[in-house]
Write a protein that holds these residues in place. Structure first.
Motif, short mmCIF file in Angstrom:
data_model
loop_
_atom_site.label_atom_id
_atom_site.label_comp_id
_atom_site.label_asym_id
_atom_site.label_seq_id
_atom_site.Cartn_x
_atom_site.Cartn_y
_atom_site.Cartn_z
N ILE A 1 -52.75 2.17 5.73
CA ILE A 1 -51.86 3.12 5.06
C ILE A 1 -50.81 3.67 6.01
CG2 ILE A 1 -51.75 5.38 3.93
CD1 ILE A 1 -54.47 4.68 2.67
N GLU A 2 -51.20 4.08 7.20
CA GLU A 2 -50.23 4.64 8.15
C GLU A 2 -49.15 3.63 8.50
OE1 GLU A 2 -49.95 7.80 9.03
OE2 GLU A 2 -51.71 8.29 7.83
N ASP A 3 -49.53 2.37 8.71
CA ASP A 3 -48.56 1.33 9.03
C ASP A 3 -47.59 1.10 7.87
OD1 ASP A 3 -49.72 0.93 11.53
OD2 ASP A 3 -51.03 -0.67 10.80
N VAL A 4 -48.11 1.07 6.66
CA VAL A 4 -47.27 0.88 5.48
C VAL A 4 -46.29 2.04 5.34
CG1 VAL A 4 -47.27 0.74 2.95
CG2 VAL A 4 -48.94 -0.57 4.26
N LEU A 5 -46.78 3.26 5.51
CA LEU A 5 -45.90 4.43 5.41
C LEU A 5 -44.85 4.43 6.50
CD1 LEU A 5 -48.38 7.27 4.41
CD2 LEU A 5 -46.63 6.20 2.98
N ASP A 6 -45.21 4.02 7.71
CA ASP A 6 -44.23 3.94 8.80
C ASP A 6 -43.11 2.97 8.45
OD1 ASP A 6 -45.61 5.77 10.35
OD2 ASP A 6 -46.56 4.24 11.63
N VAL A 7 -43.46 1.81 7.90
CA VAL A 7 -42.44 0.84 7.50
C VAL A 7 -41.57 1.42 6.39
CG1 VAL A 7 -42.06 -1.41 6.39
CG2 VAL A 7 -43.75 -1.18 8.23
N TRP A 8 -42.19 2.03 5.39
CA TRP A 8 -41.44 2.58 4.26
C TRP A 8 -40.49 3.69 4.71
CZ3 TRP A 8 -41.08 7.18 1.44
CH2 TRP A 8 -40.44 7.07 0.21
N TYR A 9 -41.00 4.62 5.50
CA TYR A 9 -40.14 5.71 5.99
C TYR A 9 -39.02 5.16 6.86
CZ TYR A 9 -43.23 9.39 4.23
OH TYR A 9 -43.96 10.22 3.44
N GLY A 10 -39.32 4.16 7.68
CA GLY A 10 -38.28 3.54 8.50
C GLY A 10 -37.21 2.89 7.65
N PHE B 1 -45.74 -4.43 -17.90
CA PHE B 1 -46.79 -4.06 -16.96
C PHE B 1 -48.11 -4.01 -17.72
CE2 PHE B 1 -49.45 -1.23 -14.51
CZ PHE B 1 -49.14 -1.54 -13.20
N GLY B 2 -49.01 -4.91 -17.38
CA GLY B 2 -50.26 -5.00 -18.12
C GLY B 2 -51.49 -4.97 -17.24
N PRO B 3 -52.63 -5.35 -17.82
CA PRO B 3 -53.90 -5.32 -17.11
C PRO B 3 -53.93 -6.14 -15.82
CG PRO B 3 -54.27 -5.58 -19.46
CD PRO B 3 -52.80 -5.71 -19.23
N ALA B 4 -53.25 -7.29 -15.80
CA ALA B 4 -53.22 -8.11 -14.59
C ALA B 4 -52.50 -7.36 -13.46
CB ALA B 4 -52.55 -9.45 -14.86
N ASP B 5 -51.44 -6.62 -13.82
CA ASP B 5 -50.71 -5.84 -12.82
C ASP B 5 -51.57 -4.70 -12.29
OD1 ASP B 5 -48.07 -7.21 -13.13
OD2 ASP B 5 -48.30 -6.42 -15.16
N GLU B 6 -52.30 -4.05 -13.18
CA GLU B 6 -53.20 -2.97 -12.75
C GLU B 6 -54.27 -3.51 -11.80
OE1 GLU B 6 -54.75 -0.73 -16.04
OE2 GLU B 6 -52.76 -0.47 -16.91
N ALA B 7 -54.81 -4.69 -12.12
CA ALA B 7 -55.83 -5.30 -11.26
C ALA B 7 -55.23 -5.65 -9.89
CB ALA B 7 -56.40 -6.54 -11.93
N ALA B 8 -54.00 -6.16 -9.89
CA ALA B 8 -53.35 -6.51 -8.62
C ALA B 8 -53.11 -5.28 -7.76
CB ALA B 8 -52.04 -7.24 -8.90
N LEU B 9 -52.72 -4.17 -8.39
CA LEU B 9 -52.52 -2.92 -7.64
C LEU B 9 -53.83 -2.40 -7.06
CD1 LEU B 9 -49.90 -0.95 -9.76
CD2 LEU B 9 -49.61 -1.94 -7.50
N ARG B 10 -54.89 -2.50 -7.83
CA ARG B 10 -56.20 -2.08 -7.31
C ARG B 10 -56.61 -2.93 -6.12
NH1 ARG B 10 -57.12 -1.18 -12.80
NH2 ARG B 10 -57.47 1.02 -13.25
N GLN B 11 -56.40 -4.24 -6.24
CA GLN B 11 -56.75 -5.15 -5.15
C GLN B 11 -55.89 -4.84 -3.92
OE1 GLN B 11 -56.01 -9.31 -5.85
NE2 GLN B 11 -57.44 -9.92 -4.25
N ALA B 12 -54.61 -4.61 -4.12
CA ALA B 12 -53.72 -4.28 -2.99
C ALA B 12 -54.20 -3.00 -2.31
CB ALA B 12 -52.28 -4.13 -3.47
N GLY B 13 -54.63 -2.02 -3.11
CA GLY B 13 -55.14 -0.77 -2.55
C GLY B 13 -56.35 -1.00 -1.67
N GLU B 14 -57.23 -1.88 -2.12
CA GLU B 14 -58.42 -2.19 -1.33
C GLU B 14 -58.06 -2.93 -0.05
OE1 GLU B 14 -60.89 -4.41 -4.00
OE2 GLU B 14 -61.11 -2.73 -5.39
N VAL B 15 -57.14 -3.88 -0.15
CA VAL B 15 -56.75 -4.68 1.00
C VAL B 15 -56.01 -3.82 2.03
CG1 VAL B 15 -55.22 -6.56 1.75
CG2 VAL B 15 -56.68 -6.85 -0.27
N LEU B 16 -55.17 -2.90 1.56
CA LEU B 16 -54.32 -2.11 2.45
C LEU B 16 -54.90 -0.75 2.84
CD1 LEU B 16 -50.90 -2.85 0.72
CD2 LEU B 16 -51.76 -3.83 2.86
N SER B 17 -56.08 -0.42 2.35
CA SER B 17 -56.62 0.92 2.57
C SER B 17 -56.70 1.32 4.04
CB SER B 17 -57.99 1.07 1.90
OG SER B 17 -58.93 0.22 2.51
N ASP B 18 -56.96 0.36 4.92
CA ASP B 18 -57.05 0.69 6.34
C ASP B 18 -55.71 0.53 7.07
OD1 ASP B 18 -56.96 -2.07 6.22
OD2 ASP B 18 -58.48 -2.38 7.77
#
Length: 76
Positions: A50-59, A31-48
């Motif tokens: 979150i509820e949908d992602v949590l619903d899928v995960w809990y389901g 796990f390196g810098p490219a992975d950290e950058a991808a996680l940050r980007q995913a956070g930005e893309v998915l920020s709006d």
């Protein structure tokens, strides 16, 4: 900010994993810098979404009894 049931940022306990141990774990899974950058980007893309992602995960967790059993014992 979304509130996660059972989690309170201000009263959360410290991780039992030290920063040195975390670095070793990250190195173990390559796990390196490219992975950290991808996680940050995913956070930005998915920020709006979150509820949908949590619903899928809990389901998903709730539909697999072996996972639900482990997840529900985490605080015990």
């Amino acid at each position: 900010m979304t509130t996660i049931s059972g989690y309170d940022y201000e009263t959360a306990t410290a991780s039992p994993v030290s920063l040195e141990e975390l670095q070793l774990l990250k190195a173990s899974v390559l796990f390196g810098p490219a992975d950290e950058a991808a996680l940050r980007q995913a956070g930005e893309v998915l920020s709006d979404q979150i509820e949908d992602v949590l619903d899928v995960w809990y389901g998903f967790m709730g539909s697999h009894h072996h996972l639900l059993a482990q997840f529900s014992r985490a605080g015990r």
